[in-house]
Structure formats: structure tokens, C-alpha cells
Write a protein that holds these residues in place. Sequence first.
Motif, mmCIF file in Angstrom:
data_model
loop_
_atom_site.group_PDB
_atom_site.id
_atom_site.type_symbol
_atom_site.label_atom_id
_atom_site.label_comp_id
_atom_site.label_asym_id
_atom_site.label_seq_id
_atom_site.Cartn_x
_atom_site.Cartn_y
_atom_site.Cartn_z
ATOM 1 N N MET A 183 -1.477 -4.030 10.053
ATOM 2 C CA MET A 183 -2.686 -3.226 9.987
ATOM 3 C C MET A 183 -3.114 -3.163 8.523
ATOM 4 O O MET A 183 -2.322 -2.835 7.650
ATOM 5 N N ILE A 184 -4.371 -3.491 8.260
ATOM 6 C CA ILE A 184 -4.900 -3.493 6.904
ATOM 7 C C ILE A 184 -5.788 -2.268 6.739
ATOM 8 O O ILE A 184 -6.756 -2.098 7.490
ATOM 9 N N LEU A 185 -5.463 -1.412 5.786
ATOM 10 C CA LEU A 185 -6.251 -0.229 5.482
ATOM 11 C C LEU A 185 -7.147 -0.547 4.292
ATOM 12 O O LEU A 185 -6.680 -1.010 3.262
ATOM 13 N N MET A 186 -8.436 -0.281 4.493
ATOM 14 C CA MET A 186 -9.404 -0.578 3.438
ATOM 15 C C MET A 186 -10.085 0.706 2.990
ATOM 16 O O MET A 186 -9.879 1.769 3.570
ATOM 17 N N VAL B 208 -11.586 2.280 6.740
ATOM 18 C CA VAL B 208 -11.703 1.163 7.681
ATOM 19 C C VAL B 208 -10.329 0.532 7.868
ATOM 20 O O VAL B 208 -9.605 0.296 6.898
ATOM 21 N N THR B 209 -9.951 0.264 9.122
ATOM 22 C CA THR B 209 -8.693 -0.432 9.394
ATOM 23 C C THR B 209 -8.986 -1.706 10.165
ATOM 24 O O THR B 209 -9.909 -1.772 10.972
ATOM 25 N N ALA C 185 -4.050 -0.723 1.495
ATOM 26 C CA ALA C 185 -2.650 -0.858 1.907
ATOM 27 C C ALA C 185 -2.552 -1.792 3.098
ATOM 28 O O ALA C 185 -3.534 -2.027 3.812
ATOM 29 N N ILE C 186 -1.343 -2.299 3.319
ATOM 30 C CA ILE C 186 -1.059 -3.129 4.484
ATOM 31 C C ILE C 186 0.194 -2.579 5.150
ATOM 32 O O ILE C 186 1.237 -2.449 4.511
ATOM 33 N N ASN C 187 0.079 -2.258 6.431
ATOM 34 C CA ASN C 187 1.192 -1.704 7.190
ATOM 35 C C ASN C 187 1.766 -2.796 8.080
ATOM 36 O O ASN C 187 1.088 -3.310 8.969
ATOM 37 N N ALA C 188 3.025 -3.153 7.837
ATOM 38 C CA ALA C 188 3.694 -4.185 8.627
ATOM 39 C C ALA C 188 4.368 -3.518 9.820
ATOM 40 O O ALA C 188 5.505 -3.083 9.744
#
Length: 82
Positions: A33-36, A40-41, A23-26
Motif C-alpha cells: 500500500m502506497i501512502l501519498m 491518497v492511498t 510511505a509504503i506499507n508492505a
Amino acid sequence: MIPFVIVKTKAGFAYLRPEHVVAINASDGDDCMILMTDGVTIAATEPAEDVVARLEAEAEAEDHAVEAIKEHNRHGNVPNRD
């Protein structure tokens, strides 16, 4: 070759494998913030729209490559006689 997407961070650059992005949190207009996978962020210092556009472009290129391989395997070296 493993495709990577380059993302600008505060400490430099991060090289992401698109299939591991969950996911990507704008949070702001200028960063995200990129959630992997595995929790891992990555704090990116560029807009989410830019990151998503590059991820989509990479996914589309991968889809085209898979289709080309399937087409080649379907016909082999023999021309399509249909």
C-alpha cells in the motif's frame, strides 16, 4: 519533464510523482500500500522492495541532475581555472 514512477495495480497502472510518496506499507510479499500526500492511498500489486528501488533510483537520478545544473551554473561557459 516531470518524472513519474509506474506502479502496477489491480486496475492497471498508476503513475506516481516520487516527491508525493509519504510511505509504503508492505502488507504481503506480493503487494503493498502506497501512502501519498493528501491522504491518497494506492494498492499496488507488486512487492514493496520493487517500488522502493524504483523510487530510490529516481531520487538518485534527480540528485545527479541537480548537481550537474549547479556545476554548470558555478562555472558557466568558462573552464574551471582552479
